[in-house]
Design an enzyme around this catalytic site. Structure first.
Site, PDB file in Angstrom:
ATOM      1  N   LYS A 171      60.073  30.353 -65.446  1.00  0.00           N
ATOM      2  CA  LYS A 171      59.213  30.552 -66.624  1.00  0.00           C
ATOM      3  C   LYS A 171      58.407  29.264 -66.827  1.00  0.00           C
ATOM      4  O   LYS A 171      58.913  28.276 -67.361  1.00  0.00           O
ATOM      5  CB  LYS A 171      60.093  30.831 -67.845  1.00  0.00           C
ATOM      6  CG  LYS A 171      59.482  31.653 -68.945  1.00  0.00           C
ATOM      7  CD  LYS A 171      58.285  31.116 -69.631  1.00  0.00           C
ATOM      8  CE  LYS A 171      58.376  30.134 -70.736  1.00  0.00           C
ATOM      9  NZ  LYS A 171      57.024  29.664 -71.156  1.00  0.00           N
ATOM     10  N   GLY A 224      62.181  20.186 -71.028  1.00  0.00           N
ATOM     11  CA  GLY A 224      61.281  20.332 -72.162  1.00  0.00           C
ATOM     12  C   GLY A 224      61.767  19.470 -73.313  1.00  0.00           C
ATOM     13  O   GLY A 224      62.462  18.469 -73.103  1.00  0.00           O
ATOM     14  N   SER A 225      61.421  19.876 -74.505  1.00  0.00           N
ATOM     15  CA  SER A 225      61.744  19.052 -75.663  1.00  0.00           C
ATOM     16  C   SER A 225      63.229  19.150 -76.020  1.00  0.00           C
ATOM     17  O   SER A 225      63.888  20.162 -75.744  1.00  0.00           O
ATOM     18  CB  SER A 225      60.903  19.512 -76.855  1.00  0.00           C
ATOM     19  OG  SER A 225      61.193  20.866 -77.135  1.00  0.00           O
ATOM     20  N   THR A 226      63.709  18.121 -76.671  1.00  0.00           N
ATOM     21  CA  THR A 226      65.108  18.106 -77.112  1.00  0.00           C
ATOM     22  C   THR A 226      65.357  19.239 -78.095  1.00  0.00           C
ATOM     23  O   THR A 226      66.405  19.895 -78.070  1.00  0.00           O
ATOM     24  CB  THR A 226      65.431  16.733 -77.734  1.00  0.00           C
ATOM     25  OG1 THR A 226      65.305  15.744 -76.696  1.00  0.00           O
ATOM     26  CG2 THR A 226      66.838  16.674 -78.299  1.00  0.00           C
ATOM     27  N   GLU A 227      64.362  19.514 -78.934  1.00  0.00           N
ATOM     28  CA  GLU A 227      64.506  20.569 -79.944  1.00  0.00           C
ATOM     29  C   GLU A 227      64.763  21.940 -79.286  1.00  0.00           C
ATOM     30  O   GLU A 227      65.709  22.644 -79.624  1.00  0.00           O
ATOM     31  CB  GLU A 227      63.206  20.601 -80.744  1.00  0.00           C
ATOM     32  CG  GLU A 227      63.235  21.427 -81.975  1.00  0.00           C
ATOM     33  CD  GLU A 227      61.823  21.538 -82.556  1.00  0.00           C
ATOM     34  OE1 GLU A 227      60.920  20.771 -82.163  1.00  0.00           O
ATOM     35  OE2 GLU A 227      61.634  22.441 -83.400  1.00  0.00           O
ATOM     36  N   GLY A 229      65.600  22.462 -76.141  1.00  0.00           N
ATOM     37  CA  GLY A 229      66.805  22.359 -75.302  1.00  0.00           C
ATOM     38  C   GLY A 229      68.071  22.615 -76.113  1.00  0.00           C
ATOM     39  O   GLY A 229      68.979  23.337 -75.666  1.00  0.00           O
ATOM     40  N   GLU A 246      66.857  18.683 -69.088  1.00  0.00           N
ATOM     41  CA  GLU A 246      66.111  17.422 -68.977  1.00  0.00           C
ATOM     42  C   GLU A 246      65.197  17.382 -70.192  1.00  0.00           C
ATOM     43  O   GLU A 246      64.278  18.196 -70.297  1.00  0.00           O
ATOM     44  CB  GLU A 246      65.267  17.397 -67.693  1.00  0.00           C
ATOM     45  CG  GLU A 246      66.060  17.527 -66.413  1.00  0.00           C
ATOM     46  CD  GLU A 246      66.873  16.285 -66.087  1.00  0.00           C
ATOM     47  OE1 GLU A 246      66.647  15.238 -66.725  1.00  0.00           O
ATOM     48  OE2 GLU A 246      67.742  16.380 -65.211  1.00  0.00           O
ATOM     49  N   CYS A 280      57.881  12.260 -69.874  1.00  0.00           N
ATOM     50  CA  CYS A 280      59.180  12.018 -70.517  1.00  0.00           C
ATOM     51  C   CYS A 280      59.679  10.606 -70.241  1.00  0.00           C
ATOM     52  O   CYS A 280      60.466  10.079 -71.006  1.00  0.00           O
ATOM     53  CB  CYS A 280      60.184  13.047 -70.020  1.00  0.00           C
ATOM     54  SG  CYS A 280      60.284  13.100 -68.239  1.00  0.00           S
TER      55      CYS A 280
HETATM   56  P1  NAP Z   1      58.834  22.574 -74.913  1.00  0.00           P
HETATM   57  O1  NAP Z   1      57.986  22.984 -76.049  1.00  0.00           O
HETATM   58  O2  NAP Z   1      60.276  22.361 -75.165  1.00  0.00           O
HETATM   59  O3  NAP Z   1      58.611  23.688 -73.781  1.00  0.00           O
HETATM   60  C1  NAP Z   1      59.230  23.615 -72.523  1.00  0.00           C
HETATM   61  C2  NAP Z   1      59.387  25.020 -71.977  1.00  0.00           C
HETATM   62  O4  NAP Z   1      60.241  25.760 -72.838  1.00  0.00           O
HETATM   63  C3  NAP Z   1      58.071  25.797 -71.908  1.00  0.00           C
HETATM   64  O5  NAP Z   1      58.088  26.645 -70.791  1.00  0.00           O
HETATM   65  C4  NAP Z   1      58.111  26.604 -73.188  1.00  0.00           C
HETATM   66  O6  NAP Z   1      57.331  27.781 -73.150  1.00  0.00           O
HETATM   67  C5  NAP Z   1      59.578  26.942 -73.262  1.00  0.00           C
HETATM   68  N1  NAP Z   1      60.012  27.297 -74.606  1.00  0.00           N
HETATM   69  C6  NAP Z   1      59.448  26.959 -75.784  1.00  0.00           C
HETATM   70  N2  NAP Z   1      60.141  27.492 -76.806  1.00  0.00           N
HETATM   71  C7  NAP Z   1      61.168  28.180 -76.253  1.00  0.00           C
HETATM   72  C8  NAP Z   1      62.227  28.943 -76.773  1.00  0.00           C
HETATM   73  N3  NAP Z   1      62.393  29.117 -78.083  1.00  0.00           N
HETATM   74  N4  NAP Z   1      63.111  29.501 -75.919  1.00  0.00           N
HETATM   75  C9  NAP Z   1      62.968  29.321 -74.598  1.00  0.00           C
HETATM   76  N5  NAP Z   1      61.970  28.624 -74.033  1.00  0.00           N
HETATM   77  C10 NAP Z   1      61.086  28.050 -74.853  1.00  0.00           C
HETATM   78  O7  NAP Z   1      58.329  21.226 -74.238  1.00  0.00           O
HETATM   79  P2  NAP Z   1      56.864  20.872 -73.758  1.00  0.00           P
HETATM   80  O8  NAP Z   1      56.026  20.594 -74.950  1.00  0.00           O
HETATM   81  O9  NAP Z   1      56.394  21.885 -72.776  1.00  0.00           O
HETATM   82  O10 NAP Z   1      57.140  19.519 -72.943  1.00  0.00           O
HETATM   83  C11 NAP Z   1      57.244  18.301 -73.567  1.00  0.00           C
HETATM   84  C12 NAP Z   1      58.688  17.883 -73.721  1.00  0.00           C
HETATM   85  O11 NAP Z   1      59.363  17.975 -72.481  1.00  0.00           O
HETATM   86  C13 NAP Z   1      58.807  16.440 -74.130  1.00  0.00           C
HETATM   87  O12 NAP Z   1      59.797  16.306 -75.100  1.00  0.00           O
HETATM   88  C14 NAP Z   1      59.219  15.743 -72.847  1.00  0.00           C
HETATM   89  O13 NAP Z   1      59.901  14.530 -73.017  1.00  0.00           O
HETATM   90  C15 NAP Z   1      60.061  16.772 -72.206  1.00  0.00           C
HETATM   91  N6  NAP Z   1      60.146  16.537 -70.761  1.00  0.00           N
HETATM   92  C16 NAP Z   1      61.316  16.060 -70.249  1.00  0.00           C
HETATM   93  C17 NAP Z   1      61.412  15.787 -68.897  1.00  0.00           C
HETATM   94  C18 NAP Z   1      62.688  15.271 -68.295  1.00  0.00           C
HETATM   95  O14 NAP Z   1      62.821  15.327 -67.072  1.00  0.00           O
HETATM   96  N7  NAP Z   1      63.632  14.771 -69.081  1.00  0.00           N
HETATM   97  C19 NAP Z   1      60.315  16.009 -68.070  1.00  0.00           C
HETATM   98  C20 NAP Z   1      59.142  16.490 -68.622  1.00  0.00           C
HETATM   99  C21 NAP Z   1      59.079  16.764 -69.977  1.00  0.00           C
HETATM  100  P3  NAP Z   1      55.885  27.832 -73.856  1.00  0.00           P
HETATM  101  O15 NAP Z   1      55.044  26.851 -73.146  1.00  0.00           O
HETATM  102  O16 NAP Z   1      55.480  29.228 -73.645  1.00  0.00           O
HETATM  103  O17 NAP Z   1      56.103  27.456 -75.298  1.00  0.00           O
END
Ligand code: NAP
Length: 473
Positions: A171, A224-227, A229, A246, A280
């Protein structure tokens, strides 16, 4: 304008009305995407389960490795196309985007090599007989990935999962579905059996939830985000599903006076402004020993001014636009709050033009440990630099963050390098450089930055179950 669709069982799918995708550099529609809905989630998971049970889990390891190598070759043949797609959909500078596609091919190659090294052990149990362990696949894996490294992070999940014999439903983020869909197509063309890699573009709120709640999905690999996750982990708990996460970061860059301060200052801007700060691992909290603080800041500001910000299709560009208007507004709100509190924005934070979601990299000093801009992940081109006097107190401040993903430390004192690297609470840390991600080495976070590790042989633990077999004497 091209139309992109979910990729299920080796074919295009989806019946919903397409939604436009916006190019962040031009703010214009650049493609349209048919989002997956409940029916596509069901079809994708059922198909992935069939593909898993119908052959992929039992295929000879050498054959599985050969298919993964063929996928790597297909990606390599298409790095320019894949790079252009990422540049168009999320604004990554073209040279970085092409390099990322090439690295993604390398991830497939690495895990092709890992297939025949996925070994168990023999254990001399005390009652005698023969005891051995197997590393077995889990079944259907849901891989949910973000938009900042769309293709590469997808491969960090997909490759070890496939290498271990699982099937995957991928996804991608709503901002960046194109390279994930293309990956599915290229993999199928290279010989990956239909259903082994399904790709479902569409909103995380509905597709993500449906995947995590699906009884046939055994494991969720999320970046993705901690929230989000934390939310997924709570949902997965209901079915005792495996998760690896992650998540976010607020990584430090620690500069001691005994380091090569000028080199640190010259190289540090790209440790936070690369990918327009949407990384990140961004070293967004800089701790600089007071004796060299002014010298470091001067060098850092000068190096930041020399960065080429602009059109991501230009090969010379180092910093492109942010992914969206909203993402830029988040950074601007942090800067507004800092200015209102009397903090110094030395350069940047302004919009260089009227088109595109650009924001000039911002350097902030005079911040206090309690400031939001110092504590919270911004995910934009904003850095704060604070002086420190005492190593112990500085480490305490570094570790006061709920995050613990990455970081750098600069010193020419070997004992200090080892001591501080040991004490910093983060999954990765680099000494006298900013390279913390290697395909061959584990990557992931302490504390609220995640659970489990991507990359290296360690990632295979995310996608296998250990079975212990005992044979009576
Ligand atoms: P995000 O809003 O958490 O989204 C990540 C993924 O989760 C997207 O595919 C998103 O889909 C999906 N998603 C959103 N809400 C969801 C839900 N309720 N249930 C299931 N899946 C859901 O994060 P982002 O804004 O894309 O990325 C930024 C964050 O990722 C930052 O906090 C960054 O630090 C973190 N990150 C961490 C790493 C690491 O390796 N530690 C690497 C890269 C990024 P949609 O796009 O359709 O909302």
């Amino acid at each position: 304008m091209s139309t992109w669709r979910p990729f299920i069982d080796g074919s295009d799918a989806g019946t919903a009305s397409p939604r436009p995708l916006v190019n962040p550099a031009t703010e214009e529609h650049c493609a349209e995407v048919v989002p997956a809905g409940a029916a596509e989630v069901e079809a994708a998971v059922a198909g992935a389960d069939r593909a898993y049970r119908g052959g992929w889990r039992d295929i000879a390891p050498g054959k599985r490795a050969a298919i993964l190598r063929a996928v790597a070759a297909a990606i390599r043949e298409h790095v320019d196309e894949l790079g252009k797609l990422d540049t168009m959909q999320m604004g990554k500078p073209i040279m970085d985007a092409v390099d990322e596609a090439d690295t993604a091919a390398g991830v497939f190659e690495y895990y092709a090599g890992a297939v025949t090294r996925l070994t168990g052990s023999t254990i001399p149990v005390s009652r005698g007989g023969f005891d051995y362990t197997l590393r077995q696949p889990m079944g259907v894996v849901a891989a949910i990935v973000p938009w900042n490294f769309p293709l590469l992070i997808a491969c960090w999940k997909v490759c070890p999962a496939l290498a271990a014999g699982n099937s995957v439903v991928l996804k991608p983020a709503s901002f960046s579905p194109l390279t994930a869909i293309r990956l599915g197509q290229l993999a199928a063309g290279a010989g990956l059996p239909p259903g082994v890699l399904q790709v479902l573009p569409g909103p995380g709120g509905s597709i993500g939830d449906a995947l995590v709640g699906h009884p046939l999905v055994r494991k969720i690999g999320f970046t993705g985000s901690t929230e989000v996750g934390s939310r997924l982990m709570a949902m997965a708990a209901k079915g005792i599903k495996r998760v690896s996460l992650e998540l976010g970061g607020k990584s430090p860059n620690i500069v001691f006076a005994d380091s090569d301060v000028d080199k640190a200052a010259a190289s540090s801007p790209m440790s936070v402004f690369a990918n327009t700060g949407q990384d990140c691992c961004a070293r967004s909290r800089m701790f600089v020993e007071r004796r060299v603080f002014d010298r470091f800041v001067d060098g850092f500001v000068a190096a930041t001014k020399s960065l080429k910000v602009g059109d991501p299709t230009d090969k010379a560009t180092q910093v492109g636009p942010m992914v969206s208007a909203n993402q830029r507004e988040i950074s601007e709100a942090f800067l507004k709050e800092a200015r209102a509190a009397g903090r110094k924005v030395l350069i940047g934070g302004d919009r260089p033009g009227s088109k595109g979601f650009y924001l000039n990299p911002a350097v902030v000093t005079g911040v206090e440990p309690a400031d939001r801009i110092w504590r919270e992940e911004i995910f934009g081109p904003v850095v704060c630099i604070r002086p420190f006097d005492d190593e112990e107190a500085m480490i305490e401040e570094v570790n006061a963050s709920p995050y613990g993903l990455s970081g750098s430390l600069w010193t020419n004192d070997l004992k200090r390098a080892i001591r501080v690297a040991n004490r910093v609470e983060s999954g990765v840390i680099s000494v006298n450089c900013h390279n913390s991600v290697h395909t061959d080495a584990p990557f992931g976070g302490f504390k609220q930055s995640g659970i489990g590790r991507d990359l290296g042989m360690e990632a295979l633990a995310n996608y296998t179950e250990t079975k212990n077999v005992y044979v009576a004497p």
